[in-house]
Structures are given as structure tokens and as C-alpha cells.
Design a protein around this motif. Sequence first.
Motif, short mmCIF file in Angstrom:
data_model
loop_
_atom_site.label_atom_id
_atom_site.label_comp_id
_atom_site.label_asym_id
_atom_site.label_seq_id
_atom_site.Cartn_x
_atom_site.Cartn_y
_atom_site.Cartn_z
N ARG A 25 0.83 -1.21 0.00
CA ARG A 25 0.00 0.00 0.00
C ARG A 25 0.86 1.26 0.00
N ARG A 28 2.49 2.62 -3.20
CA ARG A 28 1.65 3.38 -4.12
C ARG A 28 1.60 4.85 -3.76
N ASN A 29 2.25 5.23 -2.66
CA ASN A 29 2.16 6.60 -2.15
C ASN A 29 3.48 7.33 -2.30
N GLU A 244 -15.30 8.33 5.60
CA GLU A 244 -14.83 7.83 4.32
C GLU A 244 -14.86 6.32 4.20
N THR A 265 -9.62 -3.47 -0.19
CA THR A 265 -9.99 -2.10 0.15
C THR A 265 -9.81 -1.86 1.65
N ASN A 266 -10.03 -0.61 2.05
CA ASN A 266 -10.04 -0.26 3.47
C ASN A 266 -11.47 0.05 3.93
N GLN A 300 -4.08 3.90 7.08
CA GLN A 300 -4.98 5.01 7.43
C GLN A 300 -4.44 5.75 8.65
N GLU A 309 -1.85 12.74 3.11
CA GLU A 309 -2.88 11.97 2.43
C GLU A 309 -2.24 10.70 1.88
N VAL A 310 -2.85 9.56 2.18
CA VAL A 310 -2.30 8.29 1.71
C VAL A 310 -3.39 7.45 1.08
N GLU A 311 -3.00 6.62 0.13
CA GLU A 311 -3.90 5.65 -0.48
C GLU A 311 -3.89 4.40 0.36
N THR A 312 -5.06 4.01 0.89
CA THR A 312 -5.13 2.89 1.82
C THR A 312 -5.45 1.57 1.16
N VAL A 316 -9.85 -0.78 -5.99
CA VAL A 316 -10.96 0.16 -5.84
C VAL A 316 -12.13 -0.55 -5.20
#
Length: 318
Positions: A25, A28-29, A244, A265-266, A300, A309-312, A316
Motif C-alpha cells: 500500500r 503506491r504513495n 470515508e 480495500t479499506n 490510514q 494523504e495516503v492511499e489505503t 478500488v
Amino acid sequence: MAQGTIPSVFIDGEAGTTGLQIRDRLARNSAVGLRSLPDADRKNPEAKRALMAEVDLVVLCLPDAASKESAAMAASLGADAPKVLDASTAFRVHPDWVYGLPELTPDQAALIAAAPRVSNPGCYPTGAILLLRPLVDAGILPADHPISVNAISGYTGGGKAMVAEYEAGTAPEFELYGLGLGHKHVPELQAYAGLTRRPIFVPSVGDYAQGMLDSIPLHLDLLPGSPSPADLHAILAERYRGMEFVRVIEAPASGKIEPQALNGTNMIELMVFGHPVQRQAVLVARFDNLGKGASGAAVQCLGLMLGIEVETALSVAA
């Protein structure tokens, strides 16, 4: 962290299931710099200590005893000590650590953001706590009410030994476990759900890799005011409005639910199955035991702790 530089993170135990998914994860950030030890130095305490002093945050993906050792090592660095996010059970009810469930209460995310030490929640308790805590806070579920939590996980939630058995084809297709009623997740479940009576927790595992369901049966006529299933749904929907990663959805009319829909996903979905005539309900949470139940939740929290801001997710949400 120097001005203008991106925060750096070291995953202590990155070769395990949770650590690998956190690393995937974070890869990707672009807002995070990942640091690692060479294979030859992974058990070298001096090399680990030196790296800890250089990074902004350390994620511990270790057994409890090893997590305690690494956390103590980080704390010993004084002014050079990084923030610590622990994924073990070691500190989940420790008063000096903040519980890493941002949706627990309206101010929990801010507490995580300000904390030097955060304990990532256990997978099974995450769903049960998010289902129960709003009802306890609303007074619709007494804190001393007898609660039973039944849950099923993919085998990746059971640790290296369980994963090896399933991947080798030597494990059963389904089994209950933890029937000694002393599962290590119960203390955090009780504490953060706001319960004064110890709940009964019965976990199970199925022959699939990822995906989790928590289910909690309730006799509605035993609750104050004899609420309807719709009342419970409304309390949950109001509590998590605008959050979210938590969806409160209508229970499928089929009366069926499968555990794998949110894998990668998260996200977590909460729903209330009910029978208004029989005055019974079943609260259900669905999520990925390696997503919101472990690695996604850790990323998260990491974002909150570092103020970025991070992609968790690894994929998708459906």
C-alpha cells in the motif's frame, strides 16, 4: 522531518503477511519514503536502532514480545525517537497508547494524529466495536448486556502457521477456534465497545484467503425501549455519516451475505438484519481482514500520524 522532505517509514517485520500488505500500500504513495534494512541486518539490533533514529515513523509487524522490545528500543532514542504504530496485540489496551480506530468516536482521529504511539486494532474487534459502540453510547444497548460475537475470517487472519496449513491443503475447509473463551482480542473488544460485561467471542476460519464477517445477535425486546431494526440502523447511519471508510447499508433482502466483496480495500460495511415480528436482529460487519482489519487500517492511521494523504487500498472499492 526536515522541511520540504517527505516523511520516512520503516516497517519492522515487513516480511510477514500484514507487513507485506502495508508495504504494498505504501509503495503506491509518493508522499512516503520507505526505508528497509538489508537482509543481513534484520536481526542486528544496532542496525535497527540506527535506522529507527533516521525515520519519522516505525510500523511494528511483529509478535507481541518482539513488538515490546522494538517499542522500547524506539523510546530509548529520546529526541530522535520516531513515532510508532504497532500492529500486534501488545499495546491495544495500554493507557499510554492511543487505539488506532479513527471512527471509534468523533475525536479519535485527532487523538491518533497527535499521538507518538498508536496501537493498530485487531481484525475481529474492528467490526464488532464499530457495530456496538454507537448503540452503547446512545443508551439503546446497556453496557452490561450479554453480548455474543460470532465471526469468520479468511485464513490469512490466523498467522503464519494457519496460512501454511491452508496453503498446503492440510487444514479443514471450516473450523471454529478460540473455544477456550480466552481469545486475545476480547479485552480490546470489551474496552472499546464500552461493555462492562465480558462478551462471548467465537471466531472461525474458512478455506479462502481474505474477507471477514462479524455478526452479533440481539433480542430487541430485552433492550431499553424495545427498539426496531430500523432504529438500530438509524443510530449507526447517523454515527458514521460522512466517514470515508465506513458504510452503513441496507441489509440484503436475500438474508445472505458473503465475506469477500471488500477485499483489497479499506472499507467496512455495517448492516442490521432484523425481524420486526419476532423482535430479533443480527448486526453484521463485512470487511477485509487484511484491509480495514489490518494493513489498510494501519496505513490510514499512518497518514493521520504523519499528517499526509495516503492511499489505503490495494484496489478500488466495489
